[in-house]
Enzyme design. Structure first.
Site, PDB file in Angstrom:
ATOM      1  N   GLY A  58     -58.281  66.146  71.588  1.00 26.50           N
ATOM      2  CA  GLY A  58     -58.464  67.178  70.516  1.00 26.50           C
ATOM      3  C   GLY A  58     -59.139  67.942  70.157  1.00 26.50           C
ATOM      4  CG  HIS A 100     -59.720  70.794  54.910  1.00 30.42           C
ATOM      5  ND1 HIS A 100     -60.187  70.589  54.039  1.00 30.42           N
ATOM      6  CD2 HIS A 100     -60.328  70.457  56.197  1.00 30.42           C
ATOM      7  CE1 HIS A 100     -62.160  70.333  54.326  1.00 30.42           C
ATOM      8  NE2 HIS A 100     -61.368  69.902  55.904  1.00 30.42           N
ATOM      9  CE  LYS A 105     -59.162  66.425  55.251  1.00 27.22           C
ATOM     10  NZ  LYS A 105     -59.871  66.094  56.867  1.00 27.22           N
TER      11      LYS A 105
END
Ligand code: NAD
Length: 272
Positions: free
Chosen positions: A15, A160, A164
């Site tokens: 990730g 963000h 997200k």
């Protein structure tokens, strides 16, 4: 097990945070890369985790379960998803491991589950591992105490990247909690997470939240204290995930010789 150079396993190693964590452990003289775990059945099993992180071969192959990595680590760093993190916590409690948890988006039930483990293993849980953000939390406490009951409206604004999945960010919520605690307010009652249509004027005790999602923004948080005649803004901007990863490795080094308990970054940094 060595308290000075713990062997670290990274779960979710393919990730965004996982890959950054591999680089952060490699750069840290006080920690050793022990294992990297990918999703069960992943085609990445056997891949060198240094290569996954774009660092070249490091000689550690990805496995797809904690069982397969059990002999190779002392501390697990987990930035994945709530369900995965809770399963990993149970494994670490059973097998005498420590844990650093960066996963966000846990609901109330999942957060309560975390507490069930505080007597079973030492673990650090922090929605934001950056040293700068944790210092910002301290500044917010001071600002809230000085201004919050003196007619200043408090709003938390966060931005963000487009990938997200939870909102507001764990960091924004943490900021809200710190402010609410400093003022004897309850975020569940005073937090306002949505304003649409005829929502009426602002209540003086509200703590408002606004969320932006766009492009590749790593993470930005501003808390505004605004009254008639002036406005104070306390802002933190992360420009690289490395800040979270370094904080997580620091937490792993710190937690390795601690007694069972649930710890925060504030403990790791000596603010508590
Ligand atoms: P991501 O989607 O890029 O990575 C998550 C990884 O977890 C994926 O590679 C996925 O394959 C892996 N995964 C899922 N289930 C798994 C399983 N059962 N076993 C092994 N691996 C599994 O997401 P990301 O941007 O790296 O963020 C991950 C989490 O970390 C999110 O909750 C995010 O909000 C949080 N985060 C926290 C901080 C902090 O400082 N605390 C900073 C950044 C991100």
């Amino acid at each position: 097990m060595s308290a000075t150079a713990p062997r670290i396993a990274i779960v979710g190693v393919a990730g965004r945070m996982g890959r950054t964590l591999v680089a952060a452990v490699e750069q840290d003289a006080g920690a050793v890369l022990g294992a990297g775990i990918v999703e069960p059945g992943s085609s990445l099993v056997g891949a060198d985790i240094g290569e996954l992180a774009g660092l070249g071969r490091l000689g550690v192959s990805a496995v797809d379960s904690l069982e397969a990595a059990e002999e190779d680590f002392d501390v697990l760093i987990d930035f994945t998803a709530p369900r995965v993190t809770l399963a990993n916590l149970a494994f670490c409690a059973e097998h005498g491991k420590r844990m650093v948890i960066g996963t966000t988006g846990l609901n109330d039930e999942e957060l309560a589950k975390l507490d069930e483990y505080q007597e079973k293993l030492p673990f650090v849980f922090a929605p934001n591992m950056s040293v700068g953000v944790n210092l910002t939390l301290k500044l917010l406490e001071t600002a809230a105490k000085a201004l919050g009951d003196e007619g200043y409206d408090i709003e938390v604004i966060e931005a963000h990247h487009r990938h997200k999945v939870d909102a507001p960010s764990g960091t924004a919520l943490k900021m809200g909690e710190v402010i609410a605690d400093s003022l004897g307010r309850d975020l569940k009652t005073h937090g306002v997470f949505e304003r649409v249509g005829q929502c009426g004027p602002r209540d003086a005790k509200e703590i408002g939240f606004a969320t932006l999602r766009a492009g590749d923004i790593v993470g930005e948080h501003t808390v505004m204290f605004a009254t008639e005649g002036e406005r104070i803004e306390i802002t933190h901007k992360a420009s690289s995930r490395m800040t979270f990863a370094r904080g997580a490795v620091r937490a792993a080094r710190w937690v390795v010789d601690k007694p069972a308990g649930r710890y925060a970054m504030q403990d790791v940094l000596g603010f508590n």
